[in-house]
Design an enzyme around this catalytic site. Structure first.
Site, short mmCIF file in Angstrom:
data_model
loop_
_atom_site.label_atom_id
_atom_site.label_comp_id
_atom_site.label_asym_id
_atom_site.label_seq_id
_atom_site.Cartn_x
_atom_site.Cartn_y
_atom_site.Cartn_z
N LEU A 1 15.38 25.33 64.02
CA LEU A 1 16.81 25.08 63.82
C LEU A 1 17.03 23.61 63.47
O LEU A 1 16.47 22.72 64.12
CB LEU A 1 17.60 25.44 65.08
N GLY B 1 11.41 25.57 72.65
CA GLY B 1 12.53 24.75 72.22
C GLY B 1 13.42 25.50 71.25
O GLY B 1 13.89 26.60 71.55
N ASP B 2 13.62 24.92 70.07
CA ASP B 2 14.44 25.57 69.04
C ASP B 2 13.58 26.13 67.92
O ASP B 2 14.04 26.31 66.79
CB ASP B 2 15.45 24.57 68.47
N GLU B 3 12.33 26.45 68.25
CA GLU B 3 11.41 27.00 67.26
C GLU B 3 11.15 28.49 67.53
O GLU B 3 10.96 28.90 68.67
CB GLU B 3 10.08 26.24 67.30
#
Length: 255
Positions: free
Chosen positions: A127, A168-170
């Site tokens: 993201l 995380g945002d992965e």
């Protein structure tokens, strides 16, 4: 010679009569006592039978109750074990498969691809500007955004594909049985479009963008770890190109 007169029958004396009456009374009393004893035995047998029946019913009820409780405990333990097994393979925040489950499915997909002579595609999704979202709105809001992104990604791919949270945002997306690289391109375009739609998060409207790196099996590697690393590297190239873009490992110009 004259005949002798016959002696009259002997009559019981008063003493003998009293003794006979006493004996008769004792006999009647013994008979009455025997009747009482017989009735007592019958009553005792009846009481014992009733108590025994009640004991059997009570024991059966306890046995059935214990069996039902044991079954309930076993089912509860089985559910807890299944939940624990699922939890160990799912991301706690998004409910998506975690790395353990992804690698397991990756191994099966590679085996199937080898048998069928087909391709796989791995999309590494990151993201854009998520740290800024977290810093501006707080971690709770950031968690809502990650959950939203997970739903968007999962709703865009097929049931046979796997969307997992890498950390995380992965996110990692394993596309099963890809006929050609353009199939992965279509999915990447759909993902970017779905994330870009306006979404409400805690009454706040936002649109998301993501950078996507793509690697292909067996073109870019023959193991899950190699494909993940190369998709990760391709994602960073996509990020340098600008938000909301994608890039292949083997051909950066393909996007």
């Amino acid at each position: 010679m004259s005949a002798c007169p016959l002696e009259p029958y002997a009559r019981p004396t008063a003493q003998a009569t009293r003794e006979l009456a006493q004996l008769q009374a004792q006999i009647e009393e013994a008979r009455a006592e025997l009747v009482r004893l017989q009735q007592a035995v019958i009553d005792a047998e009846c009481r014992l039978g009733r108590n025994l029946a009640a004991d059997i019913v009570d024991a059966n009820e306890r046995l059935v109750s214990a069996a039902l409780q044991a079954r309930l405990d076993a089912e509860t333990a089985a559910r807890a074990l299944a939940d624990a097994a699922r939890s160990a393979r799912l991301d706690a925040l998004t409910g998506l498969p975690n790395r353990v489950l992804l690698l397991d499915r990756f191994a099966h997909s590679i085996a199937n691809a080898n048998r069928r002579g087909s391709r796989l595609a791995l999309l590494f999704v990151d993201l854009d500007n998520f740290k800024q979202i977290n810093d501006t709105h707080g971690h709770a809001f950031g968690d809502e955004v990650l959950t939203l992104a997970a739903r968007c990604l999962a709703s865009t791919v097929r049931e046979v594909d796997t969307v997992s949270r890498h950390g995380g945002d992965e996110f990692l997306i394993l596309l099963d049985e890809v006929a050609q690289p353009s199939d992965a391109v279509r999915v990447a375009d759909k993902l970017i479009a779905e994330l870009a739609r306006p979404h409400l998060v805690n009454d706040y409207e936002l649109s998301l963008t993501a950078s996507i790196g793509i690697s292909l099996y067996p073109d870019d590697g023959e193991t899950a770890d190699t494909l993940i690393k190369r998709a990760d590297a391709a994602m960073y190239r996509a990020k340098r190109q600008g938000r909301g873009s994608f890039c292949f490992h083997g051909d950066p110009a393909a996007s």
